[in-house]
Motif scaffolding. Structure first.
Motif, mmCIF file in Angstrom:
data_model
loop_
_atom_site.group_PDB
_atom_site.id
_atom_site.type_symbol
_atom_site.label_atom_id
_atom_site.label_comp_id
_atom_site.label_asym_id
_atom_site.label_seq_id
_atom_site.Cartn_x
_atom_site.Cartn_y
_atom_site.Cartn_z
ATOM 1 N N ARG A 254 0.792 -1.157 0.137
ATOM 2 C CA ARG A 254 0.052 -0.006 0.006
ATOM 3 C C ARG A 254 1.148 1.313 -0.011
ATOM 4 O O ARG A 254 1.482 1.507 1.033
ATOM 5 C CB ARG A 254 -0.930 -0.044 1.183
ATOM 6 C CG ARG A 254 -1.963 1.270 0.945
ATOM 7 C CD ARG A 254 -2.746 1.298 2.330
ATOM 8 N NE ARG A 254 -3.627 0.137 2.513
ATOM 9 C CZ ARG A 254 -4.965 0.205 3.364
ATOM 10 N NH1 ARG A 254 -5.022 1.393 3.912
ATOM 11 N NH2 ARG A 254 -5.596 -0.809 3.486
ATOM 12 N N GLU A 255 0.626 1.977 -1.032
ATOM 13 C CA GLU A 255 1.849 2.901 -1.228
ATOM 14 C C GLU A 255 1.387 4.379 -0.143
ATOM 15 O O GLU A 255 2.297 4.993 0.264
ATOM 16 C CB GLU A 255 1.442 3.498 -2.763
ATOM 17 C CG GLU A 255 2.224 2.782 -3.794
ATOM 18 C CD GLU A 255 2.218 3.115 -5.166
ATOM 19 O OE1 GLU A 255 3.040 4.044 -5.379
ATOM 20 O OE2 GLU A 255 1.821 2.680 -5.994
ATOM 21 N N PHE B 238 19.033 4.147 -6.876
ATOM 22 C CA PHE B 238 18.854 3.109 -8.155
ATOM 23 C C PHE B 238 19.048 1.775 -7.462
ATOM 24 O O PHE B 238 18.202 0.801 -8.165
ATOM 25 C CB PHE B 238 19.727 3.768 -9.153
ATOM 26 C CG PHE B 238 19.820 2.642 -10.341
ATOM 27 C CD1 PHE B 238 18.680 2.376 -11.199
ATOM 28 C CD2 PHE B 238 20.719 2.044 -10.622
ATOM 29 C CE1 PHE B 238 18.680 1.574 -12.275
ATOM 30 C CE2 PHE B 238 20.843 1.288 -11.560
ATOM 31 C CZ PHE B 238 19.891 0.948 -12.213
ATOM 32 N N VAL B 239 20.034 1.712 -7.022
ATOM 33 C CA VAL B 239 20.735 0.123 -6.482
ATOM 34 C C VAL B 239 19.550 -0.341 -5.580
ATOM 35 O O VAL B 239 19.094 -1.649 -5.795
ATOM 36 C CB VAL B 239 22.141 0.215 -5.827
ATOM 37 C CG1 VAL B 239 22.340 -1.109 -5.245
ATOM 38 C CG2 VAL B 239 22.929 0.583 -6.913
ATOM 39 N N ALA B 240 19.133 0.345 -4.458
ATOM 40 C CA ALA B 240 18.400 0.067 -3.618
ATOM 41 C C ALA B 240 16.920 -0.415 -3.885
ATOM 42 O O ALA B 240 16.238 -1.343 -3.599
ATOM 43 C CB ALA B 240 18.173 0.979 -2.410
ATOM 44 N N ALA B 241 16.453 0.014 -5.262
ATOM 45 C CA ALA B 241 14.890 0.021 -5.777
ATOM 46 C C ALA B 241 15.023 -0.997 -6.976
ATOM 47 O O ALA B 241 13.811 -1.227 -7.369
ATOM 48 C CB ALA B 241 14.493 1.393 -6.207
ATOM 49 N N ARG C 96 9.597 1.032 -3.880
ATOM 50 C CA ARG C 96 9.891 0.735 -5.458
ATOM 51 C C ARG C 96 10.334 -0.676 -5.723
ATOM 52 O O ARG C 96 9.881 -1.504 -6.515
ATOM 53 C CB ARG C 96 11.001 1.570 -5.870
ATOM 54 C CG ARG C 96 10.946 1.924 -7.239
ATOM 55 C CD ARG C 96 12.074 2.584 -7.688
ATOM 56 N NE ARG C 96 12.355 2.604 -9.038
ATOM 57 C CZ ARG C 96 11.812 3.553 -9.794
ATOM 58 N NH1 ARG C 96 10.638 4.119 -9.548
ATOM 59 N NH2 ARG C 96 11.905 3.365 -11.414
ATOM 60 N N ARG C 97 11.013 -1.066 -4.831
ATOM 61 C CA ARG C 97 11.789 -2.788 -4.982
ATOM 62 C C ARG C 97 10.510 -3.435 -4.866
ATOM 63 O O ARG C 97 10.318 -4.601 -5.635
ATOM 64 C CB ARG C 97 12.838 -3.103 -4.092
ATOM 65 C CG ARG C 97 13.426 -4.283 -3.938
ATOM 66 C CD ARG C 97 14.276 -4.525 -2.905
ATOM 67 N NE ARG C 97 15.551 -4.118 -3.227
ATOM 68 C CZ ARG C 97 16.702 -4.451 -3.940
ATOM 69 N NH1 ARG C 97 16.381 -5.505 -4.725
ATOM 70 N NH2 ARG C 97 17.907 -3.464 -3.975
ATOM 71 N N PRO D 119 5.970 2.917 -8.917
ATOM 72 C CA PRO D 119 5.199 3.779 -7.699
ATOM 73 C C PRO D 119 4.240 4.690 -8.469
ATOM 74 O O PRO D 119 4.441 5.203 -9.688
ATOM 75 C CB PRO D 119 6.297 4.465 -7.064
ATOM 76 C CG PRO D 119 7.308 3.601 -7.111
ATOM 77 C CD PRO D 119 7.326 3.121 -8.564
ATOM 78 N N SER D 120 3.062 5.065 -7.962
ATOM 79 C CA SER D 120 2.277 5.744 -8.488
ATOM 80 C C SER D 120 2.881 7.366 -8.532
ATOM 81 O O SER D 120 3.616 7.646 -7.945
ATOM 82 C CB SER D 120 1.110 6.082 -7.624
ATOM 83 O OG SER D 120 1.131 6.591 -6.377
#
Length: 654
Positions: free
Chosen positions: A196-197, A345-348, A224-225, A235-236
């Protein structure tokens, strides 16, 4: 007779001071099914499917009749009427309870809805009370000893209500200033509903309000991941907007100059058509495969961060990958903005992004990026060429799709970060990359800004870089902003135009403009936030420049150089240095001789924002004001046509 039915947790019926329990699991699930069915009731087959979710036993019909008889005996005391509340009508079992009967699985969802209404109305106390009460009840399990499709569906429905209650309670706690409780509630909500965003946006807001922007970014990265791995979606737009909002100043301080933050309604975005078009063109060229560099510049409070966020939102809406970083003054994180941007970027990334880089780059990145275990102490990092190569490889992997890197507060970039930006621009010429940085141009020293200019210069000559210099909003944009803030009321300007007045006082600077609109001490007062900003600017430009400012504030609308230097007691060279600092800081502006009938007439200087002049004037002592006015009267050559005039405030204090 008060009756309370508790389905959640240990099932119980409280009636007339007595507490009754159903011992049989089959009786409990059947009772819950009848309670939730309400006046519609359930058929014999529907009730049997709930009691025996698998294959029905051979004697299920007689077993069901026996069970219903036991339930009739159990619910008989729930009504004062002689008729039993559990009856069979038209082939359906119906449990008819009085209006005064309270049922927790019905009351809790209603309390959640009421809490949302209270929060929307701004009543955070009621919202917190209702949502907390609902959450406390909804945390109890629903028929934990039973399985089946109907039970699973009810658990799912009640779990959603619980998450909503936690989110509302968390937002209410945040609004009330209880950030610790807000964090606990938002964390629980995110753990219960990782998809749930809205709860993650709530948690991002809480972490941001606590001043922990890094943790807020990691919340976004985890979301995001998860969405990529489990749902295959991004993501929205609302979540991307919240992510972009993390570019803004920390909630621990207000707008430029510091001080406590005050909650205001969201500010509409107005004007900036030309600047948005320039950014859109740069993004279009980047999407076509030619990387771009855009530098957004302007004074403090002019709207650089807001334009950066709006541009990023437009790029994300067009399918671009958005990476965000920021420079903090005095940061000890090596290459801070690029590390932040690439770490997100790496984490997501659902896949391992290090698969796209070589072994040497992987080793360097593991020492540098927090999501991979870094950063290690600066002395243990590889040499700069190895780090530059590793970060370049990773950025090239990110830019396999259209990619925008947004860097706020780039004026605080250290020389190593500027060198990295220059290297990245050289190494990514034919990639779909748009790097957008926002930097102040009103700092007392231009050393770091000069580094950015130098980095941008060769790419600007090649048509791959551009500067977007922000000035104040024009009067039309100011009217549009005031109109939207007022909810559409007051579109026509009255004869005594208050919008024109605040526009004239602020010079169109959005921060000062909004503070003037929000401040309630009177139309001519200086808002405290503006006073703090001016004090910070004075501290930055130094004592000699402050003396010039004090003379200019007492003098009035404009003042000559000789008047400022003489009344401030400065020699020519010291006064020139101080004047140049004030011009660089955007506090004073030169009124050029070109507008005069006498081109050789010496230029005068005036405050760019009248509210700044007033803020300086209000801080002066009467003794200093008398000194300035006395010097002006005694100085030779102060004729009526060429001499400066005292400000109204200064004259009134004489």
């Amino acid at each position: 007779m008060d009756v309370e039915i508790e389905i959640l947790g240990p099932m119980a019926v409280r009636c007339g001071g007595a507490v009754q329990h159903l011992q049989s699991a089959q009786a409990r699930v059947a009772f819950a099914r009848l309670v939730l069915a309400g006046p519609e009731g359930v058929t014999r087959d529907e009730l049997a499917d709930v009691i025996w979710p698998g294959d029905l036993p051979p004697t299920w019909a007689s077993a069901l009749r026996t069970l219903v008889s036991r339930l009739r005996a159990f619910v008989g005391p729930l009504r004062e009427e002689p008729t039993n509340p559990l009856v069979k009508l038209g082939g359906r079992y119906v449990l008819t309870l009085g209006d005064g009967v309270r049922i927790d699985v019905q009351d809790a969802p209603r309390a959640v809805a009421a809490a949302q209404e209270a929060l929307d109305a701004g009543d955070v106390v009621a919202a917190a009370r209702l949502a907390t009460r609902a959450a406390d009840r909804l945390r109890f399990p629903f028929l934990s000893e039973y399985e089946g499709d109907w039970v699973a569906e009810q658990r799912r429905r009640l779990a959603e209500y619980l998450v909503t209650a936690l989110e509302i309670a968390g937002r209410a706690a945040l609004e009330a200033g209880d950030r610790g409780r807000a964090a606990l509630l938002a964390e629980e909500a995110a753990a219960r509903a990782p998809e749930r965003e809205s709860v993650h946006r709530c948690l991002m807001a809480v972490r941001g309000a606590m001043g922990n922007r890094g943790e807020a970014l990691r919340v976004y990265q985890r979301l995001r991941r998860y969405l990529a791995e489990h749902l295959g979606v991004d993501p929205s737009p609302e979540t991307e907007a919240a992510y972009l909002a993390l570019l803004g100043p920390s909630s621990a301080s207000s707008a430029p100059g510091g001080g406590a933050t005050v909650r205001h309604r969201p500010v509409p975005f107005v004007g900036r058509r030309r600047e948005r078009a320039t950014l859109a063109c740069a993004w279009d060229r980047a999407v076509r495969g030619r990387r771009q560099f855009v530098l957004i510049t302007g004074e403090s409070g002019i709207g650089k961060t807001r334009l950066l966020r709006e541009a990023g939102a437009a790029m994300a809406a067009g399918g671009g990958l958005l990476l965000v970083g920021r420079c903090d003054e005095g940061s000890t994180v090596p290459y801070q903005p690029l590390v932040e941007a690439l770490d997100s970027f790496v984490a997501a990334s659902p896949d391992d992004p290090l698969d796209a880089v070589g072994p040497a780059a992987r080793d360097a990145l593991r020492l540098l990026l927090p999501s991979l275990g870094g950063p290690c102490p600066p002395g243990e990092l590889p040499e700069q060429p190895a780090l530059f190569a590793a970060l370049t490889e990773l950025l090239l992997a990110a830019a396999s799709e259209p990619c925008a890197v947004l860097i706020d507060d780039a004026h605080w970039a250290d020389p190593q970060t500027v060198a990295l930006l220059r290297h990245l621009m050289r190494a990514t010429a034919d990639t779909r990359l748009c790097l957008v940085a926002a930097a102040r141009n009103d700092l007392p020293t231009s050393a770091r800004r000069a580094g950015l200019d130098e980095a941008m210069l060769p790419f600007e000559h090649a048509g791959d870089a551009t500067e977007v210099a922000l000035g104040g909003l024009d009067l039309a944009a100011t009217r549009a902003l005031v109109h939207k803030l007022a909810g559409g009321a007051g579109a026509d300007a009255p004869a005594a135009d208050p919008v024109r007045r605040v526009y004239a006082r602020s010079g169109g600077n959005p921060f000062m403009l909004l503070e003037l609109l929000r401040h309630r001490a009177g139309p001519g007062a200086v808002p405290p936030a503006v006073t703090r900003l001016v004090a910070a600017k004075q501290a930055a430009v130094g004592q000699d420049a402050t003396r010039l400012l004090q003379v200019a504030a007492v003098t009035g609308s404009s003042v000559g150089f000789d008047t400022m230097a003489g009344a401030a007691g400065l020699d020519v060279l010291a006064a020139l240095d101080a004047l140049e600092a004030l011009l660089r800081a955007g506090i004073l502006a030169e009124v050029t001789a070109a507008v005069s009938q006498h081109p050789d007439r010496p230029a005068n200087y005036e405050f760019r924002h009248d509210v700044v002049r007033q803020a300086v004037d209000e801080q002066l002592s009467d003794a200093r004001r008398r000194h300035v006015t006395s010097w002006q009267r005694a100085a030779p050559g102060r004729g009526r046509d060429t001499g400066p005039r005292l400000s109204r405030a200064g004259a009134e204090r004489l």
